[in-house]
Design an enzyme around this catalytic site. Sequence first.
Site, short mmCIF file in Angstrom:
data_model
loop_
_atom_site.label_atom_id
_atom_site.label_comp_id
_atom_site.label_asym_id
_atom_site.label_seq_id
_atom_site.Cartn_x
_atom_site.Cartn_y
_atom_site.Cartn_z
N ASN A 417 0.87 -1.18 0.00
CA ASN A 417 0.00 0.00 0.00
C ASN A 417 0.91 1.22 0.00
OD1 ASN A 417 -1.82 2.02 0.47
ND2 ASN A 417 -2.32 1.39 2.57
N LYS A 419 0.27 4.30 -0.37
CA LYS A 419 -0.34 5.51 0.23
C LYS A 419 -0.03 6.74 -0.64
CE LYS A 419 -0.06 3.32 4.69
NZ LYS A 419 -0.02 3.46 6.12
N HIS A 504 -9.52 1.22 4.59
CA HIS A 504 -8.27 1.45 5.33
C HIS A 504 -8.55 2.41 6.49
CE1 HIS A 504 -4.18 2.54 6.32
NE2 HIS A 504 -3.80 1.43 5.67
N GLU A 506 -6.95 4.76 7.69
CA GLU A 506 -6.69 6.18 7.43
C GLU A 506 -7.88 6.82 6.72
OE1 GLU A 506 -2.99 5.52 5.47
OE2 GLU A 506 -2.07 4.98 7.38
N GLU A 576 -5.83 -5.07 10.29
CA GLU A 576 -4.79 -4.08 10.58
C GLU A 576 -5.12 -3.38 11.89
OE1 GLU A 576 -2.70 -2.85 6.67
OE2 GLU A 576 -4.39 -1.52 7.00
N GLY A 582 2.11 1.90 10.86
CA GLY A 582 3.11 2.97 10.73
C GLY A 582 3.72 3.39 12.05
N SER A 622 3.04 -2.44 10.50
CA SER A 622 4.48 -2.51 10.77
C SER A 622 5.07 -3.89 10.47
CB SER A 622 4.77 -2.10 12.21
OG SER A 622 4.35 -0.76 12.43
#
Length: 661
Positions: A417, A419, A504, A506, A576, A582, A622
């Site tokens: 991904n 991003k 996702h 985010e 996730e 991250g 991660s």
Amino acid sequence: MSERVLKIVMQVVRLILGCTFILSGFVKAVDPRGFSYKVEEYLQAANMDFPDWMNLPLVAAIVICCAEFVLGIYLLLGLRRKFTAVATLIVCVVFTIISVLLVIFHPVHDCGCFGEFISLTDAQTLIKNIVLLGLAILLVRNPQVAKPLVPEGWQWIVSLYTCVFIFVFCLRSVYYLPLIDFRQYKVGADLREMVFPTHDDIKPEEISDFMVLDTLSEDQTAQILFKKEPTILIIAPLLNEASTGVTEKLATINDWCRDNGYDIFCLTASPLKDIRKWCYYNDAEYPFLIADHTLLKTMVRSNPGVMLLRDGVIRNKWSANNLPEVEDASVDEKELEATAGNNGKILLKILLWYLLPMLLIIMLSNLIKKRKPKLPKLLKVSNDADDTNDSYDSNNSKNSITTKNTKTMRQKIVAGNWKMNMTLQEGVALAKELNEILSADKPNCGVVICTPFIHLASIAPMLDTSVLKLGAENCADKEKGAYTGEVSAAMVKSTGAEYVILGHSERRAYYGETPEILKEKVNLALANGLKVIFCIGEVLEEREAGKQNEVVAAQLKGSLYDLTAEQFANVVLAYEPVWAIGTGKTATADQAEEMHAFIRAEIAKQFGQEVAENTTIQYGGSCKPSNAKELFAKPDVDGGLIGGASLKAADFKGIIDAWKD
Ligand code: PEP
């Protein structure tokens, strides 16, 4: 329109369309020969010639009534919803065109939509078909709204049983006579009253055009209907088309009539020369009377057929394949007369033959689907197809995980991904590098890179999709139109991309993507042929409050549970934990496994064990070359969704290689 209202509206649409098609298919299947006469009229009106031996009208009649019935059942049960919606629309368009032609040119009398069961005027037919067309358009626009009543894996049984049932029923109706007689000349009809009414309140449709002449054209109608003796009528609309295999049986019936004081006549519309020919070749000794061809075809759906009249009332009818057994001279005359209500019972029996197994299948399939799944305890990663005796159907058998106690398997996928990173040039360079590396050293798993929209069209043609596939990071929740800045699923697909990441964390957190919005996106992505990598996961506070299972279950339910198992097969899940994305904080392999097993159990509850076993569940958060191997070794972890580490070819390759030993 709110989702709830839309759901109700679509259920009603399905119900109306389904019942209409079932009714029109079934009533035609009751009397396919009658419907074949209508088809013949249409073919003649269209000036279409066909060789006699083909019996095209009958074949077409059987195909049409079976297709209508099956389509009706598909609509009612919500089976293969997209296909059914499109098929319904096509049928409705064709029917509407025909009914417009009927209104303009009147090529045939009565459209025949519901066989002889309901007779509609041309205008009524047109209105009916326009309404159905409107409903079909609604259905095509919302094919997935209603849930199927039969789970995916069972639908083929329903289809097969429905096709066999209606086809056999049609053949039975052709071989014998229609189980229910929708016409005037049904058993029990008083022909005498219909031809010579004694009361004034007889309705026009009850008046019969029954009229028979002798070979000298003298009217014999009254003589036949007012006879004291019971009368057997052999009915052969056209002698040169009549089945000659029964002529001996007809001779036996003739002898029996003579010995038992019955009158017997053969009613035909054939010319005298055909009558002579018939008598000469078949030793027919019974007298002949002449009647209208259509009348005779209406009286008995068989050529020849036999009818028993007593006191002007039709007492029984037989097809050529089921003539009365009178070889035994002592046959009881009463036995020849049909028992009133018998047909109704037979019809009920036949319907139960369909309905009972159907109900059983529906109940059983849903019961099995809902049963709490038992997850297999032992799962093992197999990098070598020869390790097990399992049969593989994947293109790349090495990309699968096999269970020890089931034969299921699922694909392992590592997806990147990117991003909002990398310019077009940087992205193209990275994709090129990865493509070269993976082409040279084939991966043991599926590999996908999900890039910003602007990269897709440039990268797609560069990739060898047998080693590296392409996906987007998002798509719009609208199909198309004035949504400035948005990119639709169809647009993503048109670039050559095969996957799209949805849900996702985010996008949920920064762009307010709710489960409802994501549901729309998922539906559109799947409808446009994209595979979905659907992300789920809890935030730190939720994990600390021990609510992670609840949160993840709600995310699944909120966006994916309206899918069919067939659609769900194109969804990859990515667990996730938001606190690990991250942050450098990875969930431990055991934490990941615990959650993945829970997710699989939830999927099994909704879609069944088999679907759950085949679902790829990636871990994301991660994930690096250093921890990938430990994570991927867990039986329910089927790969990873990789953020930061997917931006460098070497790191990404390191994670991909975790699937190698
Ligand atoms: C992600 O964003 O999907 C992700 C897993 O990111 P990272 O690997 O950087 O944690």
